[in-house]
Design an enzyme around this catalytic site. Structure first.
Site, mmCIF file in Angstrom:
data_model
loop_
_atom_site.group_PDB
_atom_site.id
_atom_site.type_symbol
_atom_site.label_atom_id
_atom_site.label_comp_id
_atom_site.label_asym_id
_atom_site.label_seq_id
_atom_site.Cartn_x
_atom_site.Cartn_y
_atom_site.Cartn_z
ATOM 1 N N GLU A 1 0.670 -11.447 4.760
ATOM 2 C CA GLU A 1 2.085 -11.613 5.144
ATOM 3 C C GLU A 1 2.883 -12.509 4.200
ATOM 4 O O GLU A 1 3.556 -13.443 4.634
ATOM 5 C CB GLU A 1 2.171 -12.167 6.574
ATOM 6 N N ASN B 1 -2.763 -7.957 2.808
ATOM 7 C CA ASN B 1 -2.618 -7.489 4.193
ATOM 8 C C ASN B 1 -1.214 -7.806 4.714
ATOM 9 O O ASN B 1 -0.723 -8.921 4.522
ATOM 10 C CB ASN B 1 -3.666 -8.227 5.053
ATOM 11 N N HIS C 1 0.777 -3.199 13.754
ATOM 12 C CA HIS C 1 1.238 -3.685 15.064
ATOM 13 C C HIS C 1 2.484 -2.880 15.438
ATOM 14 O O HIS C 1 3.580 -3.154 14.968
ATOM 15 C CB HIS C 1 1.597 -5.170 14.996
ATOM 16 N N GLU D 1 -5.092 -4.227 11.992
ATOM 17 C CA GLU D 1 -4.789 -4.977 13.228
ATOM 18 C C GLU D 1 -4.033 -4.102 14.229
ATOM 19 O O GLU D 1 -3.036 -4.515 14.819
ATOM 20 C CB GLU D 1 -3.928 -6.213 12.904
ATOM 21 N N ASP E 1 -2.394 -2.266 17.178
ATOM 22 C CA ASP E 1 -2.127 -2.231 18.609
ATOM 23 C C ASP E 1 -0.755 -1.582 18.798
ATOM 24 O O ASP E 1 -0.018 -1.415 17.827
ATOM 25 C CB ASP E 1 -2.241 -3.590 19.311
#
Ligand code: XIL
Length: 408
Positions: free
Chosen positions: A172, A225, A266, A297, A299
């Site tokens: 990030e 990432n 996400h 990651e 979701d």
């Protein structure tokens, strides 16, 4: 049935048996477990894909919640420490490392024959207090931060050398379109810790971070990432995916040892969905740079209140629609990953709504219900969708993964 036909059928059965990990499906003999009873790691292995989850060690060790451990052990072939390998966890006091939780996590993975995604070496967030305070109040200057970062990367990557499959070397580092200034850049909102971190280190710190990581660990795959890089936008100054693409392309052209790009994934159902071709095209553009990709990651959360009356919980019809939209988001990311032979792993950021970062992180308005299993470990539409996708995939579009060789 003619003899020839039967022979073909026999051959087919053998091929099917081989590709389902040795489960035989002969007439009258043992039957394979129904797809929905097979583990995610088993279903993904048919494609050489690792299926992973973030792991919370407290939940894993909680005797009152034995299902959490059983699911981690049985369902997943790769694991990421949700917090245990972050800087604040490893070096809470300056100069004193606390490896215990992270070591226990790695030992768990070894016992379960799981590959480890190391998360994370460089991130402006979840820094130890002594470090974030120093950055914010100016008592730690640029050269000092750079030296601290080099030491951190070297110590951590050396400690775990030989045990990490993929390292998230930098996490990030890039701003979002809604931040100020609005043109995408290294850093975040003007004056934020994220921006101070980037300013102190200067634009070349990413290249150095990858070089330091490689010097400490010759074999781990080294990843950049980030989130909101699922799809390209208009290619303009507000297009984060384009910025990250340009950034990693430049790193590659400079000979920096970067091996992959992790797309966090996400997603949230209130924002609308990408389609599979958008995501597949994005992964393709990264892998055309000779990089591997991973979904790191995943979701897919939803708003939890009644839209017409936010004082009330959402009605069941709303929740059903949201669960289905969430399942669709998983489906899009997984299909795009399956279709790219360099997409090595698909990791969910928690697998049960009982232990998910979403409700604690996204509180205003309240969001939740982003995982594959509900809070009682019951399967949701998203789980069934993922299982169906893994079961149905195969040639010609979905072929076994091509391993990535760590770049020197
Ligand atoms: C989250 C964890 O899940 C939370 O427990 C913690 O409080 C905050 O961080 N992107 C990342 C992860 O790279 O490290 C974050 O994990 C979620 C967003």
């Amino acid at each position: 049935m003619t003899l020839r036909r039967m022979a073909t059928a026999g051959l087919l059965a053998a091929v099917v048996a081989a590709s389902t990990g040795g489960i035989t499906a002969s007439a009258g003999g043992p039957r394979p477990p129904a797809t929905q009873d097979q583990s995610l790691r088993g279903l993904a292995a048919r494609h050489g894909l690792s299926f992973g989850t973030a792991v919370d060690p407290a939940a894993y060790a909680d005797p009152a919640d034995p299902q959490y451990k059983t699911f981690v052990d049985k369902q997943f072939s790769t694991v990421t420490a949700e917090n245990a390998m972050k800087w604040e966890s490893l070096e809470p006091t300056r100069g004193t490392y606390n490896w215990a939780a992270a070591d226990a996590f790695v030992a768990m993975a070894e016992k379960n024959h799981q590959l480890v995604r190391g998360h994370v070496l460089v991130w402006y967030s979840q820094l130890p207090g002594w470090l974030s305070t120093g950055i914010q109040d100016g008592t730690i200057d640029g050269p000092q931060l750079r030296a601290l970062l080099k030491k951190h990367i070297t110590d951590v990557a050396t400690h775990f050398r030989g045990k990490i499959w993929q390292w998230d070397v930098v996490n990030e580092a890039v701003s979002d379109p809604w931040e100020t200034p609005s043109a995408i850049h290294l850093g975040g909102n003007a004056g934020s810790l994220k921006q101070k971190f980037a300013d102190l280190l200067g634009p070349d710190y990413l290249a150095d971070a990858f070089r330091w990581a490689r010097a400490a660990d010759a074999k781990a795959l080294l990843f950049y990432n980030d989130y909101n890089i699922d799809a390209f936008g208009d290619g303009g100054p507000g297009d984060k995916t384009q910025f990250v693409y340009n950034m990693v392309k430049k790193l590659r052209s400079q000979g920096v040892p970067i091996d992959g790009v992790g797309s966090q994934g996400h997603l949230a159902t209130q924002y609308g969905n990408y389609d599979v071709f958008q995501v597949a095209d994005t992964l393709q553009r990264f892998t055309d740079l000779d990089l591997a990709v991973a979904m790191t990651e995943v979701d897919a959360r939803s708003l939890m209140k009644d839209a017409k009356d936010p004082t009330q919980d959402a009605a069941s019809a709303d929740l059903t629609a949201r669960d289905q939209a969430s399942a669709y988001n998983y489906h899009v990311l997984l299909q795009a990953c399956l279709m790219n032979r360099h997409c090595l792993s698909f990791t969910v950021w928690g697998f049960t709504d009982k232990h998910s970062w979403i409700p604690t992180w996204f509180t205003n308005p309240p969001e939740g219900a982003g995982c594959l299993w509900d809070a009682n470990y019951q399967p949701k539409k998203s789980l069934r969708t993922v299982q169906g996708d893994l079961a149905a995939a195969g040639p010609p579009l979905v072929l076994p993964r091509i391993p990535q060789r760590p770049r020197r």
